[in-house]
Design an enzyme around this catalytic site. Sequence first.
Site, mmCIF file in Angstrom:
data_model
loop_
_atom_site.group_PDB
_atom_site.id
_atom_site.type_symbol
_atom_site.label_atom_id
_atom_site.label_comp_id
_atom_site.label_asym_id
_atom_site.label_seq_id
_atom_site.Cartn_x
_atom_site.Cartn_y
_atom_site.Cartn_z
ATOM 1 N N GLU A 1 0.831 -1.183 -0.134
ATOM 2 C CA GLU A 1 -0.007 0.103 0.061
ATOM 3 C C GLU A 1 0.730 1.299 -0.090
ATOM 4 O O GLU A 1 0.629 2.232 0.643
ATOM 5 C CB GLU A 1 -0.844 -0.190 1.139
ATOM 6 C CG GLU A 1 -2.167 -1.222 0.998
ATOM 7 C CD GLU A 1 -3.128 -1.115 2.139
ATOM 8 O OE1 GLU A 1 -2.848 -0.540 3.238
ATOM 9 O OE2 GLU A 1 -4.189 -1.265 1.942
ATOM 10 N N GLU B 1 -6.403 -7.926 -0.908
ATOM 11 C CA GLU B 1 -6.700 -7.574 0.635
ATOM 12 C C GLU B 1 -8.412 -7.454 0.556
ATOM 13 O O GLU B 1 -8.796 -6.364 0.538
ATOM 14 C CB GLU B 1 -6.012 -6.508 1.173
ATOM 15 C CG GLU B 1 -4.641 -6.784 1.717
ATOM 16 C CD GLU B 1 -4.260 -5.752 2.713
ATOM 17 O OE1 GLU B 1 -5.086 -5.296 3.442
ATOM 18 O OE2 GLU B 1 -2.877 -5.815 2.955
#
Length: 590
Positions: free
Chosen positions: A158, A234
């Site tokens: 991320e 995710e």
Amino acid sequence: MPTLTIGEHDFLLDGRPHRILSGALHYFRVHPDLWTDRIRKARQMGLNTIETYVAWNAHAPAKDTFDTAGILDLGRFLDLVAAEGMHAIVRPGPYICAEWDNGGLPAWLFSTGADAIRSDDPVYMAAVTEYFEQLAPILVPRQAHLGGPIVLVQIENEYGAYGADPSYLEKLVKINREIGLTVPFTTVDQPQGDMLANGSLPGLHKTGSFGSRSAERLDTLRRHQPTGPLMCSEFWVGWFDHWGAHHHTTSVEQSAGELEAMLSRGASVNIYMFHGGTNFGFGNGANDKGVYQPIVTSYDYDAPLDEAGNPTPKYWAFRKVLAKYADLAEHDVPARAAAAPELVVPLTGVLPLWDVVDASDRWTASENGPQATDDIGHYSGFSVYRTRIDVSGPAVLLLNEVRDRAQVFLNRRGIGTLSRDNHDRTLVLPYGASGTLEILVEDQGRVDYGPRLGEPKGLIGEARINGEPVLEWDLLPLELKDVGPVAEHFPGSSPRPVTLLAGPAFAHAVFDLPVVADLFLDTSGWGKGVVWVNGFCLGRYWSRGPQRTLYVPGPMLRSGSNEVVVLELQAAVTPVVSFVSAPDLGHTDF
């Protein structure tokens, strides 16, 4: 040997379209004797892949250490994935977040002279290069085309939510390739234009992280990843808990519906978490977006497989959805969970923390105010600060900043607590305060997300009394990773039950277990502290909740006699060790 590649529309396994049905399972949050059980239950739910982060700081607690034993045996974990006929996705970071202490970055990294982290800084990148070279013997021979389970490796984590340094990402790719990784590389970001743009490179396959509005977010991902397979790497099916807040749960029906929405679009998925496990020891992270919020010991995450490895209603709902996209044997299912054994034994023997402090000769002196614990190479747990004071009249202690909780004592009498989450900085001392001032400081977990990564711990900055600097301090690191020396202080025969446990103090109990089984330790009658069972640190407890039990994995127990050591910082209303039949993770928000 199978080879996974990225095609025009799909993942291709030996040239044929392949859908990745993955579940997150972090080896460092699960007792190694239970890895096989958790992996098998993932396959039984309909998954074909296991995903794991690699926690750099767990493997490298010190600069010259790289530990791969026991719960850190990543190679064995990956071999067990392969033995179950499953693939693996590995996310080695170096930053992982994961609600893990410091986001997986070693605390010592911040004292190496790097000007910046998660960027193309030469000192930082040198440490990262060494880390990947240490991982190479584990990861490289376990790639799928060499007979292992690894089919994908993720670059960073991320990153678009943190930075925008393409040179950094390019060098990470180069490091991964140079150590011998040849499988496809991916990145993950939340499906926002700026994050997807900043968090990847043209040669890396973009994936998304989200837990709702799946169709909309896949559309956003597709605009930024025009070709190749769509993947939510995710898929958040639950959430983590903070001390003092509620236990997070998500709707089974909603989560199953979002999973169906993704799979019906042909997307691949990684369920985060399939099985969360436990933040054993001092592994938990924290958040700080204006208020410091340490994360609880349980990482149950309201996942399909609960903290103790038992299928939940979410497991069966997901299995029903996955059955449309995977070949599942009707009768190949996990057994239903049985109630855990219940028993109560008294705490026996009290060892004041001060006895441990007085027996130590590891004090470091400073004449320029209190040092951060990082300055003496102490990166987690507890420490004690000590100075002499002599004040006439009223007195106010001012600490520049506490990280994260400071219990203040004058001549061994408690006079108050300063907490980071309350932004506490001042404390009124007794009138005419004179003698030894001692401050017990607890690192409650390093921030794991955002700009506060790598903050030093302990007392930060100046200490003043009535405006005057207090310059002379001693600092003692409390090394509690091995609690054996503490346990040796307790009597071995005919101990007396404790009727009062006033902290800070250690207490002790012994219990017999006829048959080894998972246990749930009830902490609702205790204040705040840490528990060890047979020398293994289960983690922290706290009366502010929401968590009211600690999970005790069966493999760390023995048939026959077992030992519990408790460090109680406040006071135990009920000075007994009580094991209950089921976990209690606290109240929810509905």
